[in-house]
Design an enzyme around this catalytic site. Structure first.
Site, PDB file in Angstrom:
ATOM      1  N   CYS A 134       0.827  -1.203   0.000  1.00 40.70           N
ATOM      2  CA  CYS A 134       0.000   0.000   0.000  1.00 40.70           C
ATOM      3  C   CYS A 134       0.867   1.260   0.000  1.00 40.70           C
ATOM      4  O   CYS A 134       1.477   1.603   1.023  1.00 40.70           O
ATOM      5  CB  CYS A 134      -0.926  -0.014   1.216  1.00 40.70           C
ATOM      6  SG  CYS A 134      -1.979   1.445   1.316  1.00 40.70           S
ATOM      7  N   CYS A 137      -0.478   4.129   2.232  1.00 39.86           N
ATOM      8  CA  CYS A 137      -0.274   3.883   3.667  1.00 39.86           C
ATOM      9  C   CYS A 137       1.192   4.095   4.048  1.00 39.86           C
ATOM     10  O   CYS A 137       1.494   4.706   5.066  1.00 39.86           O
ATOM     11  CB  CYS A 137      -0.645   2.449   4.048  1.00 39.86           C
ATOM     12  SG  CYS A 137      -2.109   1.808   3.243  1.00 39.86           S
ATOM     13  N   ASP A 138       2.113   3.571   3.244  1.00 38.55           N
ATOM     14  CA  ASP A 138       3.511   3.484   3.677  1.00 38.55           C
ATOM     15  C   ASP A 138       4.493   4.339   2.885  1.00 38.55           C
ATOM     16  O   ASP A 138       5.659   4.444   3.267  1.00 38.55           O
ATOM     17  CB  ASP A 138       3.980   2.014   3.604  1.00 38.55           C
ATOM     18  CG  ASP A 138       3.152   1.125   4.517  1.00 38.55           C
ATOM     19  OD1 ASP A 138       2.723   1.622   5.572  1.00 38.55           O
ATOM     20  OD2 ASP A 138       2.934  -0.042   4.176  1.00 38.55           O
TER      21      ASP A 138
END
Ligand code: FAD
Ligand code: NAP
Length: 309
Positions: A134, A137-138
């Site tokens: 992701c 997300c990261d």
């Protein structure tokens, strides 16, 4: 007894909830094991949902859907569904992971899919410690650092473009030299100065130490290349989540394709009366938010029609 149980709260499930309750079904519950919104919430950019002219994140696109879906009486419960069973009276029992059960007249399965593993040595060991699926997300953890994106589909190339805004450099490692991703997306990536394509490259090993990932070894033209990066994003496709249809004897409740997608007709009807499938889980799904949403609406209209007759 529910009139309708909807399993999965992505675009298909939320739309099924909206249409079924607005269309008159009184006792409808949607079960979602995570957060409503579905897999699109991991996308950094959506620009093809009709009517939304701005480029938005998947999270932004989905943020108002649960509120709209529950306006006509839909209940949403955060529960992990384990199995759906057909009873002798032609109703269904939904069994949850916590052992609870509920009976329902109809079921719409909208469980979608999850990221596939690439099957590379070190992938599991370093998952969450440098290996991610992701970018939204990261990605920020790798601000001004170099990362690898693995894969050649739309997700890989789009997320590589997104990461190229944050990271110093992005290596797109792909096992072929042609792409599943749409040509326009590949062209956009090719115009980014800080994206390097590493093609015809087989990923051999993700290596690292106690602090996390240190790099990826790939084989290219018979030689091993060491790409030293702290972050590796794998986007190698998705696995269909059909487990809820699996019965105690290992068979499936309804007919599936060889690759595990639920076989439906144009009304989203499966081979079992009262059981519908919508969105990415069904055969020949175009795997688009607008299509999943449309499937959910079609399945809901069928469930209403069944309840009336
Ligand atoms: P999903 O969105 O997968 O939702 C399924 C839901 O079911 C999930 O919330 C899951 O938690 C839940 N669930 C699963 N199993 C259970 C269970 N046992 N019990 C309870 N709940 C369960 N499409 C576009 O149109 N435009 C794009 O730009 C685009 N970009 C994308 C970018 C990325 C990174 C990804 C991954 C996908 C993208 N897609 C895009 C595709 C789009 O996200 C999917 O086609 C769409 O989300 C499918 O919707 P769905 O409702 O069928 O399934
Ligand atoms: P995908 O289209 O299946 O692409 C997966 C990619 O990963 C392929 O390039 C594949 O290589 C590669 N791959 C698979 N297994 C691998 C392995 N073990 N090791 C290395 N590489 C591997 O998956 P996706 O990109 O997630 O897309 C899924 C669906 O969602 C598609 O239908 C896509 O169009 C859709 N989607 C649409 C949008 C959009 O509309 N903007 C955005 C994202 C996704 P090969 O090509 O060699 O098989």
């Amino acid at each position: 007894m529910l009139d309708l149980a909807i399993i999965g709260g992505g675009p298909a499930g939320l739309t099924a909830g909206l249409y079924s309750t607005r269309g008159g079904l009184k006792n409808v519950t949607l079960y979602e094991k995570g957060f409503p919104g579905g897999q699109i919430t991991s996308s950094s950019e959506v620009e093809n949902y009709p009517g939304i002219t701005k480029v938005v994140t998947g999270m932004e696109l989905m943020q108002d859907w649960p509120e709209q879906s529950t306006r006509f009486g839909l209940k949403i419960e955060m529960k992990d569904v384990k199995q759906v069973k057909l009873n002798s009276d032609k109703n269904f029992t939904v069994i949850f992971s916590n052992g609870e059960t509920i009976d329902t007249k109809s079921v719409i399965v909208c469980t979608g899919s999850v990221p596939k593993k690439a099957g590379i040595k070190g992938e599991d060991e370093f998952f969450g410690r440098g290996v991610s699926t992701c970018a939204t997300c990261d990605g920020f953890f790798y601000k001004n650092k170099e990362v690898v994106v693995l894969g050649g589909g739309d997700t890989a190339i789009e997320e590589a473009i997104y990461l190229s805004e944050i990271c110093k450099k992005v290596y797109i490692v792909h096992r072929r030299d042609t792409f599943r991703a749409s040509p326009v997306t590949v062209e956009r990536a090719k115009h980014r100065e800080n994206i390097e394509f590493v093609l015809n490259a087989t990923s051999k090993e993700i290596y690292g130490d106690g602090s996390g990932v240190l790099g990826l070894l790939v084989e290219q033209n018979g030689e091993v290349r060491d790409i030293k990066v702290p972050g590796i994003f794998t986007f190698v496709g998705r696995d269909i989540l059909n487990d809820v249809l699996k019965q105690d004897d290992g068979s499936f409740l309804c007919e599936l394709s060889e690759s595990g997608e639920v076989i439906v007709d144009l009304n989203m009807k499966t081979s079992i009366e009262g059981l519908y499938a919508a969105g990415d889980i069904r055969i020949q799904a175009p795997k688009q938010v607008v299509c999943a949403s449309s499937d959910g609406a079609i399945a809901a209209l069928q469930a209403i029609s069944r309840a009336l007759h």
